[in-house]
Design an enzyme around this catalytic site. Structure first.
Site: not given
Length: 734
Positions: A106, A242, A666
């Protein structure tokens, strides 16, 4: 107020260093604390240059075998030299001696999307460079290394006295910061910035090095990298791979350089070895990255306002926007590609705010703060600390005063700036007009050039058919729910359907060609054209109200709140000298440590800390854009062809930890007790998203991709063994 600059992402810069003395100091915290329960030493986002003492001891109690200098050093290679700020908003880590980067899918989503088309859909099919010549450049993308952190608190406060008002103090502080950054000891290619900590009680200087040639190397298909999509976002059990991969390129001297075909892969000062041994409950985990923003020390009245006033408003706005956009994406593949990244961005915090509110209520976060404040007031009274007695009453008054304008400000940001793209375009054009008013033709030309360049990318992924119903719904919410003194006249008593139809039928801001036409000509001609455009005429009233009333009023009150908060932070550390206090996240490099651990979200339910590929197959829904599974992955699962990455006949996918993380973490590396990479941070559990305001070790969990799943996808699924060959794979437990 002369101008307004709103930034969604903070960009930080980063660097290489020669041997220097580490001058970092620290706001004092106890180092002789006796730990009775490891839960008491989890939570916190610690400055990596300040780990010696209490933090080093706590990490070792949790199982770490590393020293503070193994993690951060200016005189030798250390973990910090493998961790970078990725494109100003995420974290990534160097995992090979040739500058190979690992971050989240992402985080790389926008870049993957920019290289995609209906014919070559890398979001759908994935992308793998089988050699370096196939790696794809990404104009504008940067990664930033932190080379050194110095304490400059004394220099920043030079000339500041308690007798000064807050505006005067800030003027001197900003002047001092400017001087510090200009005179900082650094190399010519390095950068410097100063950030405040502990609510303005401490200031640190960061010397950084920014690389600008970053190329896409690999990304799994969205059916792996985004498996579960919005349904599973912030949830556990999770089964998402991810991750995405990039590479840093440098000039012939290994220094930062703009993109060039002559650039070469960067040689890092340190890269992370990768452990194949996996994780089990109780294992030490260290997450190293750039958390964006937390507010752990807000008073209860502030958190109450967030939970019961501001968050519900933002949730309602995004809920309506998402429903409209989703309806179009499900009907049109081209729109789905155009809006994929925007939709994910909007949905991310929408769901986070929902979980945050629920988590604060469930964990009694407001009540805990009220209890602390009661204890604080009692101690202040007992010690007769006169200067601190007024703090809590001041908070009550100021948050009552700011509530309406804070609500209006959030509505403007969510409606005019973030979710209605037409209004965002008119705002950007409004800034162009302001640039001319402030700086004349030269300022106008610079601003126009930048605006046209940004509009090229914006309109590539824009649809007026999607945006029009979003405008109608969200502008209607603004007119209905914002306090009347902050609603422009052209929104009042207006039929939103008629208004939206008229504006979108006549404005030129619905296409790049139209916007370019509006911006062509002399400054005077452009301003005349803009003020004859229906969307601009509507938007300028809203933006002017924001510039002249909402933002100045908010900032005036917020400045007072910040002054009280700064004093309250100092008071907390003074009144409670034996409590642990870490500085709130502010986009700078931090260490957070914890353990692999499951949790109990509700009575009689316990979540194991590791998920497996079996769960992917259990969630599989053929053809579903969130839960589809490729035939190849199904075949690998059925044959149990997991290579050296499986364990006991299973393929681990994700795992949980007690690390204290937030947005910006992240892509952060999850590191084991020996300093090896074991996972990749990408999310938090829904029940624990309130950790930005109230970390609770019982329910706050971060979610990480197991590095073995990353390797399995690269190797067995993609066949990109060229990438595996670059890495250093180890078995520390064996």
């Amino acid at each position: 107020m002369k101008y307004l600059k709103i930034s969604l992402l903070l960009a930080f810069l980063i660097v290489s260093c020669k041997t220097v003395q580490d001058t970092t100091q620290v706001v004092k915290t106890p180092t002789d604390k006796v730990i009775k329960n490891t839960k008491d030493i989890q939570g916190g986002m610690w400055i990596p240059s300040l780990l010696e003492g209490m933090n080093e001891t706590e990490m070792q109690q949790l199982g770490s075998k590393m020293t503070a200098e193994d993690i951060y050093s200016v005189n030798k290679s250390s973990l910090k030299d493998a961790v970078v700020h990725f494109n100003g908003g995420c974290t990534s880590e160097v995992i090979s001696p040739s500058g190979l980067l690992l971050t989240n899918h992402h985080c790389g989503y926008g870049a993957i999307q920019s290289h995609s088309s209906v014919e070559h859909d890398y979001l759908k099919d994935g992308f793998w460079a089988m050699n370096k010549s196939e790696e794809l450049p990404n104009p504008g993308m940067t990664v930033t290394f932190i080379k050194r952190i110095d304490d400059v608190t004394k220099e920043v406060f030079a000339g500041v006295t308690d007798a000064m008002d807050e505006v005067s103090k800030m003027k001197i502080i900003q002047k001092n910061i400017s001087k510090i950054t200009k005179t900082a000891q650094k190399e010519d290619w390095q950068n410097a910035f100063v950030k405040s900590f502990y609510k303005g009680n401490q200031y640190l200087l960061f010397i950084t090095e920014v690389f600008k040639d970053i190329r896409l190397v690999g990304a799994p298909p969205s059916s792996i990298g985004k498996f579960g999509a919005d349904t599973d976002n912030w949830m556990w059990p999770r089964h998402t791979g991810d991750f995405s991969m990039f590479r840093i390129y440098a000039d012939a001297n290994n220094k930062p350089a703009e993109y060039s075909k002559d650039n070469v892969p960067y040689t890092p000062k340190h890269y992370l070895p990768i452990s194949l041994d996996g994780v089990k409950e109780g294992d030490f985990t260290l997450v190293f990255g750039f958390p964006g923003r937390t507010n752990e020390y807000l008073p209860s009245v502030a958190v109450n306002q967030i939970v019961n006033v501001l968050n519900p408003a933002k949730i309602e706005i995004r809920d309506n926007a998402l429903k409209i956009v989703d309806g179009f994406m499900r009907k049109d593949e081209a729109i789905k590609i155009k809006y994929a990244s925007k939709y994910a961005s909007i949905a991310n915090y929408w769901k986070k705010w929902i979980g945050e509110d629920q988590g604060i209520k469930k964990s009694k976060g407001i009540e805990k703060k009220q209890a602390l404040e009661k204890e604080f007031a009692k101690e202040v009274e007992a010690k007769d600390l006169v200067g601190y007695k007024s703090l809590l009453p001041e908070f009550e008054q100021l948050y009552k005063e700011i509530e309406k304008v804070a609500l209006a400000r959030d509505y403007w940001i969510e409606v005019a700036y973030r979710n209605v793209e037409l209004l965002n375009s008119t705002f950007r054009a409004f800034q162009l007009e302001q640039a001319y008013n402030r700086g004349g033709a030269p300022a106008f030309e610079r601003a126009r050039k930048n605006l046209l360049e940004s509009f090229k990318g914006k309109y590539k992924n824009y649809s007026a058919d999607v945006d029009r119903p979003v405008f109608e719904k969200l502008v209607g919410l603004y007119a209905k729910n914002v306090p009347s003194q902050y609603v422009p006249e052209n929104m009042k008593q207006n039929d939103m359907n008629t208004l939206a139809t008229a504006i979108y039928a006549t404005t030129k801001f619905t296409s790049f060609e139209g916007a370019k036409e509006l911006l062509t000509g002399t400054p005077e001609e452009v301003i005349k054209n803009l003020n004859e455009d229906s969307a601009y005429v509507f938007g300028i009233e809203l933006h002017t109200l924001f510039y002249n009333t909402i933002e100045p009023t908010y900032q005036q009150i917020n400045l007072k709140i910040a002054a009280v908060q700064k004093k309250y932070m100092k008071a907390l550390m003074e009144v409670f000298p034996n409590k642990r206090f870490f500085p709130d996240a502010n986009g700078t490099l931090r260490v957070t440590y914890g353990q692999v651990k499951g949790y109990e979200p509700r009575d009689a339910v316990y979540y194991e800390p590791v998920s497996h590929l079996k769960g992917v197959m259990e969630k599989y829904v053929p053809g579903d854009y969130e839960f589809d599974v490729s035939q190849k992955l199904q075949n690998l699962y059925k044959s149990k062809d997991f290579g050296p990455y499986g364990e006991n006949g299973k393929m681990p996918v994700d795992f949980l930890g007690t690390n204290h993380t937030t947005g910006g973490n992240s892509g952060s590396p999850a590191i084991d007790a020996e300093g090896n990479l074991i996972g990749l941070n990408f999310d938090r559990v829904w029940e624990g998203t309130m950790s930005d305001y109230n970390y609770d070790a019982d329910i706050c969990r971060n979610i990480m991709v197991d590095i073995r799943y990353v390797l399995f996808i690269i190797d067995k699924y993609a066949g990109a063994t060229n990438l595996i060959d670059e890495m250093t794979l180890v078995h520390p437990k064996k």
